[in-house]
Write a protein that holds these residues in place. Structure first.
Motif, PDB file in Angstrom:
ATOM      1  N   LYS A  47       0.869  -1.174   0.000  1.00 38.52           N
ATOM      2  CA  LYS A  47       0.000   0.000   0.000  1.00 38.52           C
ATOM      3  C   LYS A  47       0.901   1.217   0.000  1.00 38.52           C
ATOM      4  O   LYS A  47       1.717   1.394   0.908  1.00 38.52           O
ATOM      5  N   TYR A  88       0.790   6.822   2.729  1.00 45.91           N
ATOM      6  CA  TYR A  88      -0.379   7.683   2.919  1.00 45.91           C
ATOM      7  C   TYR A  88      -0.260   8.352   4.281  1.00 45.91           C
ATOM      8  O   TYR A  88       0.478   7.889   5.158  1.00 45.91           O
ATOM      9  N   SER A  90       3.142   3.227   5.373  1.00 50.04           N
ATOM     10  CA  SER A  90       3.142   2.348   4.208  1.00 50.04           C
ATOM     11  C   SER A  90       3.088   0.903   4.697  1.00 50.04           C
ATOM     12  O   SER A  90       3.645   0.580   5.749  1.00 50.04           O
TER      13      SER A  90
END
Length: 232
Positions: A179, A182, A191
């Motif tokens: 992922k 963010y 992450s």
């Protein structure tokens, strides 16, 4: 695979992937010859930052020093292009032993420069079916390593199936899930990365940093990553 990590135990590879290729020494390299079934091997003396050429093609330049003769200081330049360049940039570290199979000699000179670096460039890319092998030491054998007054960083990698809670380890593996970074509920970026290694064990890593660019940039599943000083 264009890029493979070969685990070494006490300096001995777990398997020998280069048996179907013929090894060539640096002095015999010259333009115009067929090196599609041959390979060179040496130690990474320098690794440049990833750059981009025409059409935004990634390019990675390294210096490779021959190891066959301990008195030899011959260094050649190797250029990697495209996806192979991006993958190699993630796992190359100065001092690593690597082998490059399938390449093209771009230019050559019979004379060496003042710093001992020969005027020789090799080109490696996936379209030419180039393959890069990186030898990763899992156990350091000091009896076969020459001692130096300058301390060098050496990493010991722990298989994922041997991890236990509380350990601080170095690991590497193939990305199975990720992922991208963010912003978390706090001030840090987060992450998530799941990797698998040759033991088929999986490890999910939750990474935090106040700096977005400090988190690993992963492009897709199948990328190879290393984590150093990771707390389990």
């Amino acid at each position: 695979m264009p890029l493979e990590l070969i685990k070494e135990v006490n300096g001995v590879p777990e398997f020998e992937p280069l048996s179907k290729f013929h090894k060539v020494d640096f002095r015999s390299l010259q333009p115009g010859c067929d090196y599609s079934k041959k390979y060179i091997q040496g130690k990474l003396s320098c690794v440049s930052s990833l750059t981009y050429g025409g059409n935004r093609t990634p390019i990675l330049k390294i210096g490779l020093q021959e190891q066959e003769n301990s008195n030899s200081e011959i260094t050649i330049n190797v250029l990697f292009f495209g996806k192979l360049a991006k993958d190699c940039a993630k796992v190359f570290y100065e001092g690593d032993t690597i082998a490059v199979a399938g390449f093209i000699v771009l230019s050559s000179s019979s004379s060496a420069s003042r710093d001992g670096e020969h005027c020789l460039f090799l080109k490696a890319f996936e379209d030419f079916k180039s393959t890069v092998y990186v030898y990763v030491k899992s156990v350091i054998d000091f009896s076969t390593q020459s001692m130096s007054l300058v301390p060098a960083t050496r990493y010991v990698y722990t298989p994922l199936n041997e991890l236990k809670s509380g350990m601080i380890v170095n690991v590497y593996g193939v990305v199975k899930f990720f992922k991208p970074p963010y912003l978390s509920k706090g001030t840090d970026y987060c992450s998530v990365v799941t990797i698998v290694d040759q033991t088929n064990a999986k490890l999910t890593c939750l990474l935090f940093s106040g700096n977005y660019e400090a988190l690993p940039m992963i492009y897709k599943n199948g990328d190879i990553v290393r984590f150093h000083r990771l707390k389990v």
